[in-house]
Design an enzyme around this catalytic site. Structure first.
Site, PDB file in Angstrom:
ATOM      1  CG  ASP A  13      -1.707  -1.377   1.225  1.00 51.83           C
ATOM      2  OD1 ASP A  13      -2.322  -1.760   0.367  1.00 51.83           O
ATOM      3  OD2 ASP A  13      -1.925  -1.804   2.381  1.00 51.83           O
ATOM      4  CE  LYS A  16       3.253  -2.403  -4.425  1.00 54.22           C
ATOM      5  NZ  LYS A  16       3.042  -2.028  -2.798  1.00 54.22           N
ATOM      6  CE  LYS A  18       1.678  10.221  -8.497  1.00 52.05           C
ATOM      7  NZ  LYS A  18       1.642  11.767  -7.985  1.00 52.05           N
ATOM      8  N   GLY A  40      -4.206  -4.335  -4.298  1.00 53.73           N
ATOM      9  CA  GLY A  40      -5.232  -3.231  -4.647  1.00 53.73           C
ATOM     10  C   GLY A  40      -4.295  -2.192  -4.918  1.00 53.73           C
ATOM     11  CG  HIS A  41      -1.375  -1.781  -7.306  1.00 51.10           C
ATOM     12  ND1 HIS A  41      -0.228  -2.640  -8.148  1.00 51.10           N
ATOM     13  CD2 HIS A  41      -1.059  -2.602  -6.052  1.00 51.10           C
ATOM     14  CE1 HIS A  41       0.457  -3.435  -7.247  1.00 51.10           C
ATOM     15  NE2 HIS A  41      -0.005  -3.295  -6.052  1.00 51.10           N
ATOM     16  CB  THR A 128      -6.567 -10.453   1.307  1.00 45.40           C
ATOM     17  OG1 THR A 128      -5.873 -11.436   0.616  1.00 45.40           O
ATOM     18  CG2 THR A 128      -5.563  -9.242   1.456  1.00 45.40           C
ATOM     19  NE  ARG A 142       6.968 -30.972  -5.640  1.00 45.42           N
ATOM     20  CZ  ARG A 142       7.805 -31.688  -5.082  1.00 45.42           C
ATOM     21  NH1 ARG A 142       8.916 -31.954  -5.707  1.00 45.42           N
ATOM     22  NH2 ARG A 142       7.697 -31.868  -3.837  1.00 45.42           N
ATOM     23  CD  GLN A 225       0.938  -8.763  -2.300  1.00 48.86           C
ATOM     24  OE1 GLN A 225       1.676  -9.426  -2.897  1.00 48.86           O
ATOM     25  NE2 GLN A 225      -0.380  -8.615  -2.665  1.00 48.86           N
ATOM     26  CB  THR A 240       2.011 -11.949   1.122  1.00 48.54           C
ATOM     27  OG1 THR A 240       1.051 -12.497   0.331  1.00 48.54           O
ATOM     28  CG2 THR A 240       3.177 -11.568   0.230  1.00 48.54           C
ATOM     29  NE  ARG A 306      -4.206   0.428   3.176  1.00 48.10           N
ATOM     30  CZ  ARG A 306      -4.427   1.214   2.014  1.00 48.10           C
ATOM     31  NH1 ARG A 306      -3.997   2.450   2.167  1.00 48.10           N
ATOM     32  NH2 ARG A 306      -4.927   0.560   1.005  1.00 48.10           N
TER      33      ARG A 306
HETATM   34  P1  IMP Z   1      -2.403 -12.922   2.032  1.00 48.68           P
HETATM   35  O1  IMP Z   1      -1.682 -12.305   1.075  1.00 48.68           O
HETATM   36  O2  IMP Z   1      -3.628 -12.644   1.530  1.00 48.68           O
HETATM   37  O3  IMP Z   1      -2.221 -14.130   2.340  1.00 48.68           O
HETATM   38  O4  IMP Z   1      -2.185 -11.950   3.318  1.00 48.68           O
HETATM   39  C1  IMP Z   1      -0.947 -12.265   4.208  1.00 48.68           C
HETATM   40  C2  IMP Z   1      -0.997 -10.778   4.700  1.00 48.68           C
HETATM   41  O5  IMP Z   1      -0.428  -9.923   3.637  1.00 48.68           O
HETATM   42  C3  IMP Z   1      -1.949  -9.994   5.547  1.00 48.68           C
HETATM   43  O6  IMP Z   1      -1.467  -9.496   6.601  1.00 48.68           O
HETATM   44  C4  IMP Z   1      -2.562  -9.203   4.667  1.00 48.68           C
HETATM   45  O7  IMP Z   1      -3.012  -8.090   4.928  1.00 48.68           O
HETATM   46  C5  IMP Z   1      -1.182  -8.852   3.612  1.00 48.68           C
HETATM   47  N1  IMP Z   1      -1.525  -8.193   2.529  1.00 48.68           N
HETATM   48  C6  IMP Z   1      -1.448  -9.134   1.239  1.00 48.68           C
HETATM   49  N2  IMP Z   1      -1.685  -8.427   0.274  1.00 48.68           N
HETATM   50  C7  IMP Z   1      -1.612  -7.025   0.490  1.00 48.68           C
HETATM   51  C8  IMP Z   1      -1.498  -5.829  -0.001  1.00 48.68           C
HETATM   52  O8  IMP Z   1      -1.422  -5.797  -1.430  1.00 48.68           O
HETATM   53  N3  IMP Z   1      -1.157  -4.689   0.848  1.00 48.68           N
HETATM   54  C9  IMP Z   1      -0.974  -4.616   2.091  1.00 48.68           C
HETATM   55  N4  IMP Z   1      -1.247  -6.024   2.738  1.00 48.68           N
HETATM   56  C10 IMP Z   1      -1.181  -7.118   2.176  1.00 48.68           C
END
Ligand code: IMP
Length: 429
Positions: A13, A16, A18, A40-41, A128, A142, A225, A240, A306
């Site tokens: 967040d 990126k 923009k 989410g961009h 998420t 695999r 991320q 993640t 957040r």
């Molecule tokens: P996952 O990627 O959905 O498995 O989530 C794992 C962790 O990464 C959690 O804490 C999410 O909130 C965080 N996360 C995943 N994608 C994003 C993102 O695009 N922005 C911020 N946090 C993210």
């Protein structure tokens, strides 16, 4: 052969979307290399605001070919919906391609993501819920299904693999989680629909990227991320399931590190984090709440509030170290306008002992107390500024101090969501 990477330096967040959109004006191709629709961009153009989850942020420039690389996990339902939305707003998506090697997020991955979180109880990661972790688990185990397999749905091989996988997943879903099984027929029907809709978009994208590079065009690699959520370098296990840092860019699209000529780290002027996990400089006070509301720090994907913190230079330095950033972009400087005092976390302390590095252990990081340096805030707004000369002296001091502490030069500052609200100190492309 210039390939330029744009990577989140913090917990995602950072803005990126923009930055990639801004740089894509001079690019031929933009490639996402990891993650999925957990991202989410946000991009703002004359046509309004666009929230992109899977489609690369270059799509709003008509000359740009957009590629979802092999390292991304793709939920075809989300991709199709996103393409339909873009088309309905006049954005051509015929130049969007998906690697035949990209793994698919299947309905059972989404279900298992939620069931696994439920089973973790108070130790939930705060994912998420988009099935990203379970899809990557199947990739490394695999037993994943790749986009290219949608071309061959009637083969014996595909049918028996899908049947075996669903039997395996249903054992877990019913026996461990006590939930009803997933239907093989329903999943197969979805695959048929996906193959019809996406057949013109699934390609050997590695070859396309190399061809673009050999013609001397700019290719942008768009990270999702951020480095502190990286499976290896982040605050494990609160991470993640992919590699947002530079190492992921090569494997996630079939590029050699030698092809990557610049690596830009995107940092917010403060810190945010969504989901669980340690965050040493988190604010638990009214300043944090005021900042969240002013900046509308709510997730683009999940709508979750957040967590807010001051800029963490210890974490930032680590991010610079593992990525080798050649330049930085500092975003959302304008959010700090009007705060009387601005803090930077310059070190950590545990039980009175100094910790001068970003710890590997999430539990140790959770016990770290921030050591702050306080800088005076500024009254004159930085919002919408396009030149360094428009910034108040205190804001320039803040920017220079961040550069000094993390050890990498800031080449661009973002002062608002629109393309023009940008200060270019030194062009990146
Ligand atoms: P996952 O990627 O959905 O498995 O989530 C794992 C962790 O990464 C959690 O804490 C999410 O909130 C965080 N996360 C995943 N994608 C994003 C993102 O695009 N922005 C911020 N946090 C993210």
């Amino acid at each position: 052969m210039p390939a330029h990477a744009v990577i989140g330096g913090q917990w995602g967040d950072e803005g990126k979307g923009k930055v990639v959109d801004f740089l894509a004006e001079k690019a031929h191709c933009v490639v996402r290399y990891q993650g999925g629709n957990n991202a989410g961009h946000t991009v703002v153009t004359q046509k309004g605001e666009f929230s992109l989850h899977l489609v690369p942020s270059g799509i709003l420039w008509p000359q740009v070919t957009c590629i979802i690389g092999n390292g991304v996990v793709v939920d075809p339902d989300v991709l199709i919906e996103e393409m339909d939305n873009l088309e309905s707003r006049g954005i051509d998506t015929s130049r969007l391609y998906v690697s035949e090697r990209a793994h698919l997020i299947m309905p059972y991955h989404i279900l298992l993501d939620r069931l696994e979180e439920r089973a973790r109880g108070s130790e939930a990661l705060g994912t998420t819920g988009r099935g990203v972790g379970p899809a990557y688990t199947d990739k490394t185990g695999r037993m994943g299904i790749r986009a290219g397999e949608l071309f061959d749905l009637s083969s014996e091989d595909f049918l028996s693999r899908l049947k075996r996988t669903i039997e395996f997943k249903n054992n877990i879903i019913t026996k461990i989680h006590g939930e009803p099984p997933v239907s093989l027929e329903e999943v197969y029907d979805k695959c048929l629909n996906w193959s019809q809709r996406l057949k013109h978009h699934i390609r050997p994208t590695e070859l396309m990227v190399h061809k673009t590079l050999s013609q001397g065009h700019n290719v942008l690699l768009e990270g999702a991320q951020g480095t502190l959520l990286d499976l290896d370098h982040g605050t494990y296990p609160y991470v993640t399931s992919s590699s947002p840092s530079i190492g992921g860019a090569g494997t996630g699209m079939g590029l050699s590190p030698r092809d990557i000529t610049s690596i830009t780290g995107v940092f917010k002027a403060y810190s945010t984090r969504v989901g669980s996990g340690p965050m040493a400089s988190e604010m638990h006070d009214s300043t944090g709440d005021a900042l969240r509301e002013k900046a509308w720090e709510y997730g683009v994907t999940t709508g979750r509030a957040r967590r807010i913190g001051w800029f963490d230079a210890v974490a930032g330095r680590y991010s610079v170290l593992v990525n080798g950033f050649t330049s930085l972009v500092l975003t959302r400087l304008d959010v700090l306008d009007g705060f009387p005092c601005i803090k930077i976390c310059v070190g950590y302390e545990v039980d009175g002992d100094a910790v001068d590095h970003f710890p590997a252990s999430a539990s140790l990081l959770g016990r770290c107390r921030p050591v702050y340096e306080e800088l005076p805030g500024w009254e004159v707004p930085t919002a919408n500024a396009t030149q360094m000369s428009q910034l108040p002296r205190e804001a320039v001091t803040y920017v220079r101090r961040i550069e000094e502490l993390v050890g990498s030069p800031i080449h661009v500052i973002s002062t608002g969501p629109r393309r023009g609200e940008t200060i270019v100190i030194k062009p990146i492309l």
